[in-house]
Write an enzyme that holds these catalytic residues in place. Structure first.
Site, PDB file in Angstrom:
ATOM      1  N   TYR A   1       0.832  -1.211   0.000  1.00 46.07           N
ATOM      2  CA  TYR A   1       0.000   0.000   0.000  1.00 46.07           C
ATOM      3  C   TYR A   1       0.861   1.254   0.000  1.00 46.07           C
ATOM      4  O   TYR A   1       1.713   1.430   0.872  1.00 46.07           O
ATOM      5  CB  TYR A   1      -0.921   0.010   1.221  1.00 46.07           C
ATOM      6  CG  TYR A   1      -2.251   0.620   0.922  1.00 46.07           C
ATOM      7  CD1 TYR A   1      -3.359  -0.173   0.664  1.00 46.07           C
ATOM      8  CD2 TYR A   1      -2.403   2.001   0.856  1.00 46.07           C
ATOM      9  CE1 TYR A   1      -4.591   0.390   0.365  1.00 46.07           C
ATOM     10  CE2 TYR A   1      -3.619   2.567   0.565  1.00 46.07           C
ATOM     11  CZ  TYR A   1      -4.721   1.759   0.316  1.00 46.07           C
ATOM     12  OH  TYR A   1      -5.933   2.325   0.005  1.00 46.07           O
TER      13      TYR A   1
ATOM     14  N   HIS B   1     -19.733  -4.505  11.850  1.00 46.09           N
ATOM     15  CA  HIS B   1     -18.957  -3.647  10.954  1.00 46.09           C
ATOM     16  C   HIS B   1     -18.620  -2.323  11.616  1.00 46.09           C
ATOM     17  O   HIS B   1     -19.170  -1.960  12.644  1.00 46.09           O
ATOM     18  CB  HIS B   1     -19.722  -3.410   9.648  1.00 46.09           C
ATOM     19  CG  HIS B   1     -20.968  -2.564   9.815  1.00 46.09           C
ATOM     20  ND1 HIS B   1     -21.413  -1.689   8.850  1.00 46.09           N
ATOM     21  CD2 HIS B   1     -21.867  -2.444  10.837  1.00 46.09           C
ATOM     22  CE1 HIS B   1     -22.518  -1.086   9.250  1.00 46.09           C
ATOM     23  NE2 HIS B   1     -22.816  -1.520  10.447  1.00 46.09           N
TER      24      HIS B   1
ATOM     25  N   HIS C   1     -18.100  -0.866   0.845  1.00 46.40           N
ATOM     26  CA  HIS C   1     -18.198  -1.171   2.275  1.00 46.40           C
ATOM     27  C   HIS C   1     -18.053  -2.670   2.492  1.00 46.40           C
ATOM     28  O   HIS C   1     -18.358  -3.479   1.601  1.00 46.40           O
ATOM     29  CB  HIS C   1     -19.545  -0.697   2.826  1.00 46.40           C
ATOM     30  CG  HIS C   1     -19.653  -0.774   4.319  1.00 46.40           C
ATOM     31  ND1 HIS C   1     -18.790  -0.112   5.171  1.00 46.40           N
ATOM     32  CD2 HIS C   1     -20.515  -1.474   5.132  1.00 46.40           C
ATOM     33  CE1 HIS C   1     -19.127  -0.375   6.433  1.00 46.40           C
ATOM     34  NE2 HIS C   1     -20.152  -1.199   6.425  1.00 46.40           N
TER      35      HIS C   1
ATOM     36  N   ASP D   1     -11.446   1.899   9.935  1.00 48.79           N
ATOM     37  CA  ASP D   1     -12.444   2.041   8.887  1.00 48.79           C
ATOM     38  C   ASP D   1     -12.987   0.647   8.590  1.00 48.79           C
ATOM     39  O   ASP D   1     -12.590  -0.344   9.222  1.00 48.79           O
ATOM     40  CB  ASP D   1     -11.902   2.771   7.655  1.00 48.79           C
ATOM     41  CG  ASP D   1     -10.797   2.026   6.915  1.00 48.79           C
ATOM     42  OD1 ASP D   1     -10.581   0.825   7.182  1.00 48.79           O
ATOM     43  OD2 ASP D   1     -10.145   2.651   6.054  1.00 48.79           O
ATOM     44  N   CYS D   2     -13.905   0.518   7.644  1.00 45.31           N
ATOM     45  CA  CYS D   2     -14.584  -0.769   7.474  1.00 45.31           C
ATOM     46  C   CYS D   2     -13.621  -1.871   7.063  1.00 45.31           C
ATOM     47  O   CYS D   2     -13.636  -2.977   7.631  1.00 45.31           O
ATOM     48  CB  CYS D   2     -15.731  -0.638   6.470  1.00 45.31           C
ATOM     49  SG  CYS D   2     -15.263  -0.292   4.749  1.00 45.31           S
ATOM     50  N   SER D   3     -12.755  -1.598   6.085  1.00 44.31           N
ATOM     51  CA  SER D   3     -11.834  -2.635   5.618  1.00 44.31           C
ATOM     52  C   SER D   3     -10.637  -2.789   6.544  1.00 44.31           C
ATOM     53  O   SER D   3     -10.042  -3.871   6.618  1.00 44.31           O
ATOM     54  CB  SER D   3     -11.373  -2.340   4.189  1.00 44.31           C
ATOM     55  OG  SER D   3     -10.763  -1.064   4.100  1.00 44.31           O
TER      56      SER D   3
END
Length: 307
Positions: free
Chosen positions: A95, A277, A265, A208-210
């Site tokens: 990343y 979540h 999402h 965050d979601c991920s």
């Protein structure tokens, strides 16, 4: 100045990876220092400025203490990095993004006897005199030099330090962390119920979601892609149209336009028609009943990571 090095690591408990150096604002100063003032930064960050981390594409992801990066470039006190433990379609190496150079340290690789992963939400790192040095976040990983009956001696950005055995999990390498059933990721996720969402968040200061799905599965031995859109095309495909096939710990993915748009999402299937979540800015980690919710009609994929 351009550099290529595999021997840089994160030198603060959590470092935010910015889209570019100019992405960090004056209000973000506590979050780009060393030592990082992470709690102070987030507590003082107004909703509008917190939302802008996402809406203005300011933040990419975060690094945990000791996490290795490739440094491609150094410019005006910032490093252009690749987070090699965070798979991404943005770069085959990992990343990408920018981190203040003060939050990184160039290190010499040491011969180690394995690694340890912080298994508690937060745990104390001790100096060699058993005095408190730094609080480490869940999932931070450090190389082991030696051990006693009570401690692992680890190589940290601060040098040789100690972690209590009861607070960490040992493995020969990150690739050899024991693989646990995905249901265990759900049990871990429950520990963070009511934790406020943070765009780009990868730590118990905010996910965050991920980042939430990535970290809970990382703790179970699975190094999955960092972003939801990448997570949705890995793992084992499960029919999104037959909820009777879904298992607790499966990842459910969602998209706009009733599931026909790009993935936006992700969350864990909790069982009984529910989702665990980290929803969005201004909300907190929760368990949601899918039936009757906006997300119910937006399911676009289901994936299972079980080894």
């Amino acid at each position: 100045m351009t550099l290529v090095s595999n021997h840089w690591i994160c030198a603060v408990k959590v470092a935010t990876v910015w889209t570019e150096p100019a992405s960090a604002r004056e209000v973000d100063s506590p979050g780009i220092s060393n030592p990082v003032q992470l709690g102070e930064w987030l507590e003082a960050l107004p909703y509008k400025e917190r939302l802008a981390l996402c809406d203005e594409n300011r933040v990419q992801t975060q690094l945990l203490y000791g996490e290795p990066v490739i440094v491609d470039e150094i410019s005006d006190g910032w490093a252009k990095i690749i987070a090699v433990w965070q798979p991404s379609k943005k770069d085959v190496r990992g990343y990408p993004g920018w981190v203040p150079l003060v939050q990184l340290k160039e290190v010499t690789e040491v011969e180690n006897k394995g690694i340890v992963r912080v298994k508690d939400s937060k745990t104390q790192l001790w100096d060699m005199e058993e005095k408190p040095l730094l609080v480490l976040p869940f999932n931070a990983i450090l190389p082991v030099i030696s051990e006693t009956s009570s401690y692992y001696k680890v190589q940290a950005p601060n040098g040789e330090t100690l972690l209590r055995k009861e607070n960490v999990q040992f493995a020969e390498s990150i690739e050899q962390l024991p693989k646990l059933p995905p249901e265990e990721a759900v049990k871990l996720g429950e520990l963070y119920l009511d934790l406020p969402y943070l765009w780009g968040g990868m730590s118990p200061y905010g996910y965050d979601c991920s980042g939430f799905s990535y970290n809970m599965l990382k703790a179970c031995g699975y190094l999955i892609p960092r972003d939801a859109s990448d997570q949705a095309i890995k793992g084992k495909e499960v029919s999104k149209d037959d909820p009777s096939l879904w298992k607790r710990g499966d990842l459910l993915f969602f998209a706009n336009d009733e599931g026909t748009g790009p993935v936006r999402h992700v969350g864990f299937y909790y069982g009984n028609g529910q989702l665990l979540h980290s929803p969005s800015t201004g909300k907190s980690v929760e368990i949601l009943v899918l039936e009757g919710s906006k997300l119910e009609k937006e399911i676009c994929a289901v994936r299972r990571y079980d080894g």
